[in-house]
Design an enzyme around this catalytic site. Structure first.
Site, PDB file in Angstrom:
ATOM      1  N   GLY A 202       0.798  -1.242   0.000  1.00 16.27           N
ATOM      2  CA  GLY A 202       0.000   0.000   0.000  1.00 16.27           C
ATOM      3  C   GLY A 202       0.820   1.275   0.000  1.00 16.27           C
ATOM      4  O   GLY A 202       0.255   2.370   0.106  1.00 16.27           O
ATOM      5  N   GLY A 203       2.156   1.154  -0.096  1.00 12.67           N
ATOM      6  CA  GLY A 203       3.012   2.341  -0.182  1.00 12.67           C
ATOM      7  C   GLY A 203       2.841   3.239   1.029  1.00 12.67           C
ATOM      8  O   GLY A 203       2.834   2.791   2.175  1.00 12.67           O
ATOM      9  N   ASP A 224       3.683  -2.658   3.869  1.00 10.45           N
ATOM     10  CA  ASP A 224       4.667  -2.409   2.802  1.00 10.45           C
ATOM     11  C   ASP A 224       6.043  -2.733   3.352  1.00 10.45           C
ATOM     12  O   ASP A 224       6.184  -3.131   4.516  1.00 10.45           O
ATOM     13  CB  ASP A 224       4.588  -0.959   2.271  1.00 10.45           C
ATOM     14  N   GLN A 225       7.063  -2.581   2.512  1.00 11.23           N
ATOM     15  CA  GLN A 225       8.425  -2.890   2.940  1.00 11.23           C
ATOM     16  C   GLN A 225       8.781  -1.985   4.125  1.00 11.23           C
ATOM     17  O   GLN A 225       8.369  -0.803   4.144  1.00 11.23           O
ATOM     18  CB  GLN A 225       9.400  -2.658   1.797  1.00 11.23           C
ATOM     19  N   ASP A 244       6.728  -8.306   4.788  1.00 11.87           N
ATOM     20  CA  ASP A 244       7.006  -8.885   3.472  1.00 11.87           C
ATOM     21  C   ASP A 244       5.796  -9.720   3.052  1.00 11.87           C
ATOM     22  O   ASP A 244       5.492 -10.737   3.677  1.00 11.87           O
ATOM     23  CB  ASP A 244       8.264  -9.760   3.580  1.00 11.87           C
ATOM     24  N   MET A 245       5.121  -9.262   1.997  1.00 10.68           N
ATOM     25  CA  MET A 245       3.883  -9.950   1.577  1.00 10.68           C
ATOM     26  C   MET A 245       4.146 -11.376   1.103  1.00 10.68           C
ATOM     27  O   MET A 245       3.218 -12.179   1.012  1.00 10.68           O
ATOM     28  CB  MET A 245       3.182  -9.146   0.477  1.00 10.68           C
ATOM     29  N   LYS A 258      -3.619  -2.987  -4.780  1.00 11.46           N
ATOM     30  CA  LYS A 258      -3.752  -2.016  -5.875  1.00 11.46           C
ATOM     31  C   LYS A 258      -2.406  -1.820  -6.564  1.00 11.46           C
ATOM     32  O   LYS A 258      -1.424  -1.426  -5.951  1.00 11.46           O
ATOM     33  CB  LYS A 258      -4.255  -0.669  -5.374  1.00 11.46           C
ATOM     34  N   HIS A 262       0.737  -6.609 -10.924  1.00 12.25           N
ATOM     35  CA  HIS A 262       1.347  -6.447 -12.251  1.00 12.25           C
ATOM     36  C   HIS A 262       2.879  -6.331 -12.165  1.00 12.25           C
ATOM     37  O   HIS A 262       3.566  -6.406 -13.169  1.00 12.25           O
ATOM     38  CB  HIS A 262       0.718  -5.271 -13.025  1.00 12.25           C
TER      39      HIS A 262
HETATM   40  C1  LIG Z   1       3.508  -0.235  -7.739  1.00 12.43           C
HETATM   41  S1  LIG Z   1       3.570   0.107  -6.025  1.00 12.43           S
HETATM   42  C2  LIG Z   1       1.864   0.282  -5.598  1.00 12.43           C
HETATM   43  C3  LIG Z   1       1.651   1.115  -4.374  1.00 12.43           C
HETATM   44  C4  LIG Z   1       0.193   1.322  -3.941  1.00 12.43           C
HETATM   45  N1  LIG Z   1      -0.550   0.097  -3.835  1.00 12.43           N
HETATM   46  C5  LIG Z   1      -0.500   2.259  -4.891  1.00 12.43           C
HETATM   47  O1  LIG Z   1      -1.193   1.834  -5.786  1.00 12.43           O
HETATM   48  O2  LIG Z   1      -0.299   3.464  -4.741  1.00 12.43           O
HETATM   49  C6  LIG Z   1       4.002  -1.467  -5.347  1.00 12.43           C
HETATM   50  C7  LIG Z   1       4.273  -1.445  -3.859  1.00 12.43           C
HETATM   51  O3  LIG Z   1       4.622  -2.773  -3.432  1.00 12.43           O
HETATM   52  C8  LIG Z   1       5.573  -2.639  -2.387  1.00 12.43           C
HETATM   53  N2  LIG Z   1       6.308  -3.902  -2.206  1.00 12.43           N
HETATM   54  C9  LIG Z   1       7.272  -4.438  -2.992  1.00 12.43           C
HETATM   55  N3  LIG Z   1       7.707  -5.596  -2.472  1.00 12.43           N
HETATM   56  C10 LIG Z   1       7.007  -5.819  -1.337  1.00 12.43           C
HETATM   57  C11 LIG Z   1       7.000  -6.858  -0.345  1.00 12.43           C
HETATM   58  N4  LIG Z   1       7.808  -7.922  -0.481  1.00 12.43           N
HETATM   59  N5  LIG Z   1       6.136  -6.772   0.678  1.00 12.43           N
HETATM   60  C12 LIG Z   1       5.294  -5.692   0.808  1.00 12.43           C
HETATM   61  N6  LIG Z   1       5.250  -4.666  -0.101  1.00 12.43           N
HETATM   62  C13 LIG Z   1       6.099  -4.721  -1.152  1.00 12.43           C
HETATM   63  C14 LIG Z   1       6.451  -1.489  -2.873  1.00 12.43           C
HETATM   64  O4  LIG Z   1       7.232  -0.927  -1.839  1.00 12.43           O
HETATM   65  C15 LIG Z   1       5.418  -0.533  -3.441  1.00 12.43           C
HETATM   66  O5  LIG Z   1       4.974   0.386  -2.475  1.00 12.43           O
END
Ligand SMILES: C[S@@+](CC[C@H](N)C(=O)[O-])C[C@H]1O[C@@H](n2cnc3c(N)ncnc32)[C@H](O)[C@@H]1O
Length: 358
Positions: A202-203, A224-225, A244-245, A258, A262
């Site tokens: 979710g950033g 999120d990270q 970590d998801m 969201k 992708h």
């Molecule tokens: C493309 S962004 C989308 C952010 C947000 N959902 C939005 O739409 O504004 C992908 C997000 O996935 C997070 N992310 C990447 N690897 C992750 C992990 N292993 N666990 C949790 N979040 C992660 C990134 O830090 C980033 O914030």
């Protein structure tokens, strides 16, 4: 070469080809306009601006008015400005430039829909370098995304090592999320009745804040990270969780993804979805997963929409080895992750809402 084509057909084909050769210039002109702050200048002026007025406000040397004119001509052709005429000091007719809706989305001040950071983020130099080696995509037998095979580090590691870029990326994601407010009006029912929600990946919580505004009783957690959420302060019903998801997702009535799946291959997306399924299945409950992402639909979408979706597919391929998916690919992913049904609603402009049930 088949010479049965007419001259005009061949010229038309040449124009089509050359236009695509030069497509990047439209992107770069837009980037320049964003960096210069042309939309802000016209907005602050309160009425259409002549080139001289614009050059003066942008603090350009008077000798650059000609260059500005050439950029404005292309940008106007591309729909970012319109031309009107007004009377000058000597009562002569002058051309003045006004904003259009797409350039209004670039106004920074007091604009909750500002998308300027999307332009700056997507057209950042780090996006282009790898394309000099795009041949690798076809010749090398590697699972690495092109970005990583060219630079030696993953895009995530690159972002994490460049804090300015990381903050631009998060800013652009948050900006994109503000458009979510529009879609939320149409799909309120999707969130009604939920007590808790985890916004996975979710950033900085842009989407969760909007959901929280609309449903103050809903307990939202943004996962999120750890370094992304480290300095973010939550509220009583909105909290940030570093994690970590791929390892585990806190349990909730619903999980939101969201613009996350992708970024990942099918294999890794299934792993995320399986963790989501576990998160919504606690205490015998049967919750749901809410995905907001692109669904490629060449048959029903118009040309511009399809082109945007297919462009994003190559962005995802080269940056992350991710992909934009067609309906049948989403269906396979969802069933392979062990879910039993889903429903797609195209509510977020070029993105769709996909409700997924165990
Ligand atoms: C493309 S962004 C989308 C952010 C947000 N959902 C939005 O739409 O504004 C992908 C997000 O996935 C997070 N992310 C990447 N690897 C992750 C992990 N292993 N666990 C949790 N979040 C992660 C990134 O830090 C980033 O914030």
């Amino acid at each position: 070469m088949d010479f049965s084509y007419s001259d005009s057909e061949l010229y038309q084909a040449q124009i089509h080809l050359y236009k695509h050769v030069n497509n990047f210039l439209s992107s770069m002109a837009l980037k320049s306009a964003t960096e210069l702050g042309i939309a802000d200048a016209i907005h602050n002026h309160g009425k259409p601006m002549t080139l001289c007025e614009l050059a003066s406000v942008l603090k350009l040397h008077p000798s650059k008015v000609g260059v500005l004119h050439r950029f404005m001509r292309l940008l106007t052709h591309n729909g970012f400005f319109t031309k009107t005429t007004q009377k000058g000091k000597e009562e002569e007719e002058e051309t003045a430039y006004a904003l259009t809706l797409p350039s209004k989305l670039l106004i920074r001040s007091n604009n909750s829909s500002c998308l300027a950071s999307i332009v700056r983020g997507a057209l950042h130099p780090s996006t282009f370098y790898m394309w000099n080696s795009s041949k690798k995509l076809f010749t090398e037998d590697t699972e690495l995304p092109l970005f990583e095979s060219v630079t030696g580090e993953s895009y995530w590691d690159f972002m994490n090592s460049d804090l300015d870029f990381l903050s631009l990326f998060q800013e652009s994601m948050a900006a994109d999320s503000k458009m979510f407010k529009l879609g939320l009006k149409e799909c309120k029912h999707v969130f009604e009745g939920l007590d808790s929600l985890v916004d996975v990946g979710g950033g900085t919580g842009g989407v969760s804040r909007l959901i929280h505004e609309a449903f103050p009783h809903l307990n939202c957690a943004v996962l999120d990270q750890p370094h992304v959420v480290a300095n973010l302060n939550g509220t009583e019903n909105l909290n940030f969780v570093g994690g970590d998801m791929f390892k585990s997702i806190p349990s909730a009535d619903a999980v939101l993804l969201k613009w996350v799946l992708h970024d990942w291959t099918d294999e890794l997306s299934i792993k995320i979805l399986k963790n989501c399924k576990e998160a919504i299945s606690g205490k015998g409950k049967k919750g749901k997963v809410i995905i907001i992402d692109i669904v490629i639909d060449e048959a029903d979408d118009d040309e511009e929409l399809t082109e945007l979706k297919l462009d994003y597919d190559l962005v995802m391929l080269t940056m992350f080895n991710g992909k934009e998916r067609e309906k049948k690919e989403w269906e396979k992913l969802i069933y392979d992750a062990g879910f039993s049904s889903y429903k797609i609603t195209p509510v977020f402009g070029f993105k769709s809402l996909i409700e997924v049930y165990p």
